[in-house]
Design an enzyme around this catalytic site. Structure first.
Site, PDB file in Angstrom:
ATOM      1  N   GLU A  51       0.848   4.446  -4.379  1.00 33.78           N
ATOM      2  CA  GLU A  51       0.816   5.402  -3.261  1.00 33.78           C
ATOM      3  C   GLU A  51       2.209   5.785  -2.781  1.00 33.78           C
ATOM      4  OE1 GLU A  51      -1.657   4.178   0.036  1.00 33.78           O
ATOM      5  OE2 GLU A  51      -3.363   5.270  -0.772  1.00 33.78           O
ATOM      6  N   HIS A  95      -5.555 -12.707 -23.346  1.00 39.73           N
ATOM      7  CA  HIS A  95      -6.727 -12.633 -24.220  1.00 39.73           C
ATOM      8  C   HIS A  95      -7.507 -11.342 -23.994  1.00 39.73           C
ATOM      9  CE1 HIS A  95      -5.729 -16.703 -25.210  1.00 39.73           C
ATOM     10  NE2 HIS A  95      -5.594 -16.928 -23.917  1.00 39.73           N
ATOM     11  N   LYS A 127     -10.501  13.037   1.044  1.00 41.04           N
ATOM     12  CA  LYS A 127     -11.141  12.488   2.240  1.00 41.04           C
ATOM     13  C   LYS A 127     -11.897  13.582   2.994  1.00 41.04           C
ATOM     14  CE  LYS A 127      -8.142   8.581   3.287  1.00 41.04           C
ATOM     15  NZ  LYS A 127      -7.305   7.924   4.274  1.00 41.04           N
TER      16      LYS A 127
HETATM   17  O1  LIG Z   1      -6.050   1.995   7.389  1.00 46.70           O
HETATM   18  P1  LIG Z   1      -6.764   3.262   7.138  1.00 46.70           P
HETATM   19  O2  LIG Z   1      -6.280   4.404   7.971  1.00 46.70           O
HETATM   20  O3  LIG Z   1      -8.255   3.081   7.275  1.00 46.70           O
HETATM   21  O4  LIG Z   1      -6.489   3.693   5.656  1.00 46.70           O
HETATM   22  C1  LIG Z   1      -6.879   2.884   4.568  1.00 46.70           C
HETATM   23  C2  LIG Z   1      -6.145   3.304   3.329  1.00 46.70           C
HETATM   24  O5  LIG Z   1      -6.468   4.644   3.003  1.00 46.70           O
HETATM   25  C3  LIG Z   1      -5.292   5.351   2.610  1.00 46.70           C
HETATM   26  O6  LIG Z   1      -4.904   6.184   3.670  1.00 46.70           O
HETATM   27  C4  LIG Z   1      -5.536   6.188   1.368  1.00 46.70           C
HETATM   28  O7  LIG Z   1      -6.681   6.937   1.501  1.00 46.70           O
HETATM   29  C5  LIG Z   1      -4.259   4.262   2.380  1.00 46.70           C
HETATM   30  O8  LIG Z   1      -2.955   4.696   2.469  1.00 46.70           O
HETATM   31  C6  LIG Z   1      -4.645   3.284   3.439  1.00 46.70           C
HETATM   32  O9  LIG Z   1      -4.089   2.011   3.240  1.00 46.70           O
END
Ligand SMILES: O=P(O)(O)OC[C@H]1O[C@](O)(CO)[C@@H](O)[C@@H]1O
Length: 415
Positions: A271, A292, A405
């Protein structure tokens, strides 16, 4: 000068790289990059770096952990990515499928597979269980979904005793849930991304419950931050590897307790650096298991991998191997322990990689404990941040993930 306990051995190939003008010039840039980070830190940009020198908040974390250990037999941590992997990494020092040092076991639910959740719910004694939902943003659909399935398991007065929230102090669905039901809500530090939050309450509160000495974790981190040179050198090597076409970054510890560490590393590396067509792909492996499974590819597949092995000296450690009378071809086990076999395997794999001229570095640690874990975590954070500086990348955002998202929420609504 106090120095951290991670020592680094480089293969001949990597050693040659360090003699090149490119290495020298990148190291100068890395040093300048670290100075820039220190300037940014002074302006308050990287609070997670300051936090490792603090100890006042640890008392509060310790008090909550003590209370929850009295109240609960199980603490279920709801959350994903950086809100889960740091604590999973630390807790692995003190709990496994076979043992736990604390009276309260910490479980991590970082997915939304309905089958797993049904199994969890059918096995839990809810009256002896606490839930801690962690989300920096307070908007992550997976974590919200998990929490919303837990809430109806309790009456309103019970919820306040069993369900806790850790999120940033700003308006979000998670914070609203906490306010609506009167749940205790801990503040996620502002300006600290999930993958850099292991030294904050995000990583340390679940760990304290699992029996981790969280002060020592931070002390280990300080050791590396105060002696950053080898992390800067590491960053230069990984960036040189990328430039030379080694597009995969393999991390293979020979220590089971570092299994979750490799997943934490995977997120940190991917990331932070996978941006603008740059970055290398982190591959996590475990020695000896992946010898393995993956080693054939590592040795004889595409020459696109940079290797880091993490080893510790377990010579003469562990159970002695007893050889039954009359069985042939087992003499090599004579007077040996399981640790001796592990040492021989580490050495054999390292040498085979090196003989094949694969760029390989070996981290040796004297033993794995809280301090050394803090060192490893900070080492990798610095290596990643400096690699980002060298690649001109912002290590602290993940813009490409946001699109998915938004689409997820749209699809769930049925649009
Ligand atoms: O802590 P949050 O805001 O729920 O995000 C969880 C994870 O999702 C992300 O934003 C990626 O979608 C990560 O960077 C982060 O660690």
């Amino acid at each position: 000068m106090a120095i951290h306990s991670i020592s680094m051995l480089l293969s001949d190939v990597l050693h040659e790289w360090t003699l090149s003008p490119e290495y020298v010039s990148l190291l100068e840039k890395a040093i300048a990059g670290f100075e820039e980070i220190q300037q940014e830190q002074k302006k308050g940009q990287h609070p997670f770096l300051d936090s490792v020198y603090k100890s006042d908040d640890l008392i509060f974390i310790g008090e909550i952990a003590h209370k929850w250990c009295q109240d609960f037999k199980t603490l279920v941590v709801l959350g994903t990515g950086g809100s889960s992997l740091g604590a999973q990494t630390l807790c692995a020092l003190k709990q496994s499928v076979f043992h736990q040092t604390s009276s309260c076991r910490v479980l991590f639910m970082d997915n939304i597979d309905p089958h797993t959740f049904e199994s969890l719910f059918s096995s839990l004694d809810f009256q002896k269980t606490g839930f801690l939902a962690i989300s920096k943003s307070g908007t992550t659909a997976e974590t919200l979904c998990q929490l919303l399935t837990v809430l109806p398991r309790y009456t309103l007065p019970e919820m306040k005793k069993h369900i806790f929230i850790l999120t940033e102090p700003k308006l979000s669905p998670l914070r609203q849930i906490a306010e609506q039901y009167g749940l205790e809500c801990f503040d996620h530090p502002l300006g600290v991304g999930g993958r850099f939050s292991v030294f904050a309450n995000v990583g340390l509160l679940p760990s304290a419950i699992a029996g981790i000495d969280i002060k020592r974790v931070r002390q280990g981190a300080c050791q590396v931050l105060d002696n950053p040179l080898s992390a800067l050198e590491g960053a230069v090597l990984t960036v040189m590897a990328a430039y030379k076409g080694y597009s995969q970054n393999v991390l293979m510890p020979y220590i089971d307790r570092l299994y979750y560490f490799t997943f934490w590393f995977r997120q940190l590396w991917a990331e932070s650096l996978g941006k603008k067509g740059q970055g290398t792909t982190p591959l996590n492996a475990l020695g000896t298991v992946d010898q393995h499974s993956q080693l054939q590819l590592y040795l004889d597949g595409p020459r696109d991998k940079f290797f880091t092995l993490i080893c510790t000296n377990v010579q003469q450690k562990g159970m002695k191997v007893e050889i039954p009378q009359g069985i042939k071809d087992l003499d090599y086990f004579s007077q040996k322990t399981m640790g001796d076999l592990m040492i021989a395997e580490q050495r054999a794999t390292a040498e085979t990689l090196m003989n094949k001229k694969c760029p390989t570095r070996i981290f040796s640690i004297p033993e794995l404990n809280e301090e050394v874990m803090g060192e490893l975590l900070m080492y990798y954070m610095l290596e990643t941040m400096i690699a980002a500086k060298l690649l001109n990348i912002n290590a602290f955002d993940q813009p490409a993930v946001e699109e998915g998202k938004i689409l997820t929420r749209t699809y769930l609504k049925g649009n």
